[in-house]
Scaffold this active site. Structure first.
Site, short mmCIF file in Angstrom:
data_model
loop_
_atom_site.label_atom_id
_atom_site.label_comp_id
_atom_site.label_asym_id
_atom_site.label_seq_id
_atom_site.Cartn_x
_atom_site.Cartn_y
_atom_site.Cartn_z
N ASP A 248 -5.27 -3.81 -1.56
CA ASP A 248 -4.58 -3.28 -2.73
C ASP A 248 -3.40 -4.16 -3.15
O ASP A 248 -2.81 -4.84 -2.31
CB ASP A 248 -4.10 -1.85 -2.41
CG ASP A 248 -3.77 -1.05 -3.66
OD1 ASP A 248 -4.17 -1.46 -4.77
OD2 ASP A 248 -3.09 -0.02 -3.54
N ASN B 261 -12.49 3.44 -9.72
CA ASN B 261 -12.09 2.22 -10.43
C ASN B 261 -12.82 2.01 -11.77
O ASN B 261 -12.39 1.22 -12.60
CB ASN B 261 -12.26 0.97 -9.55
CG ASN B 261 -11.23 0.87 -8.44
OD1 ASN B 261 -11.50 0.35 -7.36
ND2 ASN B 261 -10.01 1.35 -8.69
C1 IPE Z 1 -8.25 1.58 -3.82
O1 IPE Z 1 -7.23 1.02 -4.56
C2 IPE Z 1 -9.56 0.94 -4.18
C3 IPE Z 1 -9.72 -0.46 -3.78
C4 IPE Z 1 -8.87 -1.18 -3.10
C5 IPE Z 1 -10.97 -1.05 -4.16
P1 IPE Z 1 -6.72 1.69 -5.91
O2 IPE Z 1 -5.62 0.82 -6.42
O3 IPE Z 1 -7.85 1.92 -6.83
O4 IPE Z 1 -6.17 3.10 -5.40
P2 IPE Z 1 -5.15 4.11 -6.06
O5 IPE Z 1 -5.67 4.42 -7.41
O6 IPE Z 1 -3.82 3.42 -6.15
O7 IPE Z 1 -5.11 5.27 -5.14
C1 IPE Z 2 -6.84 -3.79 -5.65
O1 IPE Z 2 -5.75 -4.14 -6.41
C2 IPE Z 2 -8.14 -4.26 -6.24
C3 IPE Z 2 -9.00 -3.18 -6.76
C4 IPE Z 2 -8.73 -1.92 -6.75
C5 IPE Z 2 -10.26 -3.60 -7.33
P1 IPE Z 2 -5.29 -3.29 -7.65
O2 IPE Z 2 -6.01 -3.76 -8.86
O3 IPE Z 2 -5.41 -1.84 -7.38
O4 IPE Z 2 -3.76 -3.69 -7.79
P2 IPE Z 2 -2.54 -2.73 -8.07
O5 IPE Z 2 -2.59 -1.63 -7.06
O6 IPE Z 2 -2.73 -2.20 -9.46
O7 IPE Z 2 -1.34 -3.59 -7.92
MG MG Z 3 -4.18 -0.48 -6.54
#
Ligand code: IPE
Ligand code: IPE
Ligand code: MG
Length: 257
Positions: A32, A80
């Site tokens: 993340d 997502n």
């Molecule tokens: C969790 O991260 C999903 C992945 C790392 C693929 P998100 O960024 O989507 O999670 P939330 O929405 O902050 O809980």
């Molecule tokens: C994790 O990084 C990747 C996916 C969930 C695909 P994020 O895209 O959630 O990055 P933040 O949490 O918005 O910084």
């Molecule tokens: Mg995230």
């Protein structure tokens, strides 16, 4: 120059230190913070995802070198899909190009690719590429890399219950026979061993619908580092932290000693 040298020495020390104790057999990572990593640099979110794929390659190679048996990476959740269309599209494009580019890394390192999630609902191009790499690496045996794609733990449990329900209806399984093994056999993760260490980067301290069943007794490790910045050193720190914990599984400390 000297500073790099000193840093390398510390890194070596930590790597050799963690070698003295058993590693977690199964590491799962919620990768993340890609978006925030990019934003901090005045770039668009997608830039963070691109950088994130480089961190994936590095960590995969390190895990296989250390001798970790299973590495499970949360790459795309069922939630997502709710992101802006362009971001989802780019993530899918990145996924396809990573699969194409990394097949060589997988073969070279004797890594078997496995995927868990509602794969049938993924875009066909992603599904086909995934199938291709899974098939091509199926005889590899040093480590299994499990990619959680279009994955949601609740969806996984619903699917599991439906599959078992169908089998009960057809008299293939009796209700009395349902136990942990039967559940395990019907999860997307099919007989994946329990997660020993779950790492989440970016400072968030939540599970976000990842592996609810499989992390029942996992050790949880949260770090503020954004995923694109996550290095070997950070992984060693997480493993070292894990090795210092006492996993009691309900027993008392005295019983373990
Ligand atoms: C969790 O991260 C999903 C992945 C790392 C693929 P998100 O960024 O989507 O999670 P939330 O929405 O902050 O809980
Ligand atoms: C994790 O990084 C990747 C996916 C969930 C695909 P994020 O895209 O959630 O990055 P933040 O949490 O918005 O910084
Ligand atoms: Mg995230």
């Amino acid at each position: 120059m000297e500073e790099i040298h000193v840093f390398a020495a510390i890194e070596m020390n930590l790597e050799s230190r963690i070698k003295l104790q058993p590693y977690p057999k199964h590491i799962a990572i919620i990768m993340d913070g890609n978006g925030r990593w990019a934003k901090k640099r005045g770039k668009i979110r997608v830039f963070g995802h691109e950088k994130g794929t480089k961190a994936v390659r590095k960590i995969v190679e390190t895990c296989v070198r250390l001798g970790i048996n299973h590495l499970t990476l949360y790459a795309f959740s069922t939630e997502n899909w709710n992101r802006p269309k362009l971001e989802v599209k780019t993530l899918m494009r990145l996924l396809i190009s990573s699969l194409k580019n990394e097949i060589e890394t997988l073969q070279k390192n004797n890594i078997k690719l496995n995927a868990l999630g509602d794969l049938g609902s993924m875009p066909l191009k992603v599904f086909n590429e995934l199938e291709h790499v899974i098939e091509a690496t199926k005889s590899n045996s040093k480590m299994t890399l499990n990619l959680a794609l279009n994955y949601g733990a609740r969806g996984e449990l619903i699917n599991c219950m439906k599959e078992i329900g169908e089998k009960i209806k057809k008299n293939i399984i009796s209700i009395e026979k349902i136990d942990e093994t039967v559940i395990n056999e019907h999860l997307y993760s099919r007989n994946l061993p329990d997660v020993d260490l779950l790492i989440r980067t970016s400072g968030e301290q939540r599970i976000s619908n990842f592996l609810l069943w499989q992390i029942a007794y996992a050790e949880l490790y949260f770090t503020n580092v954004f995923w694109p910045d996550f290095t070997d050193q950070h992984l060693y720190e997480a493993i070292e932290n894990y090795q210092k914990r006492e996993r009691r599984f309900g027993k008392t400390s005295e019983q373990l000693n």
